[in-house]
Design a protein around this motif. Structure first.
Motif, PDB file in Angstrom:
ATOM      1  N   PRO A 131       5.673   9.416  24.920  1.00 27.56           N
ATOM      2  CA  PRO A 131       4.410  10.107  24.654  1.00 27.56           C
ATOM      3  C   PRO A 131       4.428  10.842  23.311  1.00 27.56           C
ATOM      4  O   PRO A 131       5.454  11.361  22.873  1.00 27.56           O
ATOM      5  N   THR A 188       9.573  14.320  30.699  1.00 25.70           N
ATOM      6  CA  THR A 188       8.389  13.470  30.549  1.00 25.70           C
ATOM      7  C   THR A 188       8.542  12.183  31.349  1.00 25.70           C
ATOM      8  O   THR A 188       9.624  11.877  31.864  1.00 25.70           O
ATOM      9  N   ALA A 191       5.024   6.472  29.129  1.00 29.95           N
ATOM     10  CA  ALA A 191       3.588   6.237  29.112  1.00 29.95           C
ATOM     11  C   ALA A 191       3.307   4.739  29.142  1.00 29.95           C
ATOM     12  O   ALA A 191       4.198   3.916  28.895  1.00 29.95           O
TER      13      ALA A 191
END
Length: 207
Positions: A131, A188, A191
């Motif tokens: 990301p 995270t 993505a």
């Protein structure tokens, strides 16, 4: 959504961090004339190759930082292969055994490694699995490393054997990238890859 560790990023980052420590030790060993730099360089190169492989393929498909796209994977595999080849050269008679005369060639090899690494970082940025804005950090760090490597290469050409601490600085950059990777691995999620833009001609035909 429950947060899970992205193991490919964590392991790859750890490999780069350990490689960076070994590369710094190898730089000091070279300056001291210690032949221990040869096995250290070989070990560090194998760690880079391992990191490139796990980043390219990923333990799971979604963890591949280039979404397993052929171009991105090719850049990472070429980087790993070049770093290993460079370390093998350093272990040969024209490498460490050649003394200060091998300095410019070794420095040039570092520059090529950073150029390939920057290419890989650009591919990662374009794919978008990491990301943003975090995906910009490895590219920025590697560009700094490339600048330092170029400076060290210039110093090695002008005054072989007089690189001083400048030669150690580029070796710390993969460690920075590794630390970023490890942090992202636990903070995270990968993505969805960005979809490449369709060629204009194809869009016109479909329209």
């Amino acid at each position: 959504m429950q947060r899970t560790t992205v193991w490919s990023w964590l392991i790859g980052g750890l490999l780069l961090l350990v490689q960076s420590v070994m590369a710094v030790l190898a730089s000091f060993a070279v300056r001291a004339g210690d032949p221990a730099s040869v096995p250290i360089e070989l070990g560090a190169a194998l760690l880079v190759a391992g990191a490139c492989a796990i980043y390219a393929v990923g333990a799971r498909p979604e963890e591949s930082v280039v979404a397993r796209r052929p171009a991105g994977m090719a850049v990472l595999f070429v980087l790993g292969a070049f770093v290993v080849a460079h370390a093998v050269w350093w272990a040969g008679p024209t490498g460490y055994a050649a003394g200060a005369g091998a300095g410019p060639t070794a420095a040039l090899g570092d520059v090529v490694s950073f150029v390939l690494a920057v290419g890989g970082a650009v591919a990662i940025l374009r794919v978008g699995v990491i990301p943003r804005p975090w995906s910009w950090i490895p590219l920025a760090a590697l560009l700094l490393g490339l600048l330092l490597a170029v400076v060290f290469a210039a110093v090695s050409v002008v005054a072989p054997g007089a690189g001083g601490p400048v030669g150690v600085l580029p070796a710390t950059i993969p460690g920075v990238v590794g630390l970023v990777s490890m942090v992202l691995a636990v903070t995270t999620h990968p993505a969805s890859p960005l979809v490449p833009a369709a060629p204009t001609g194809a869009a016109v035909r479909q329209g």
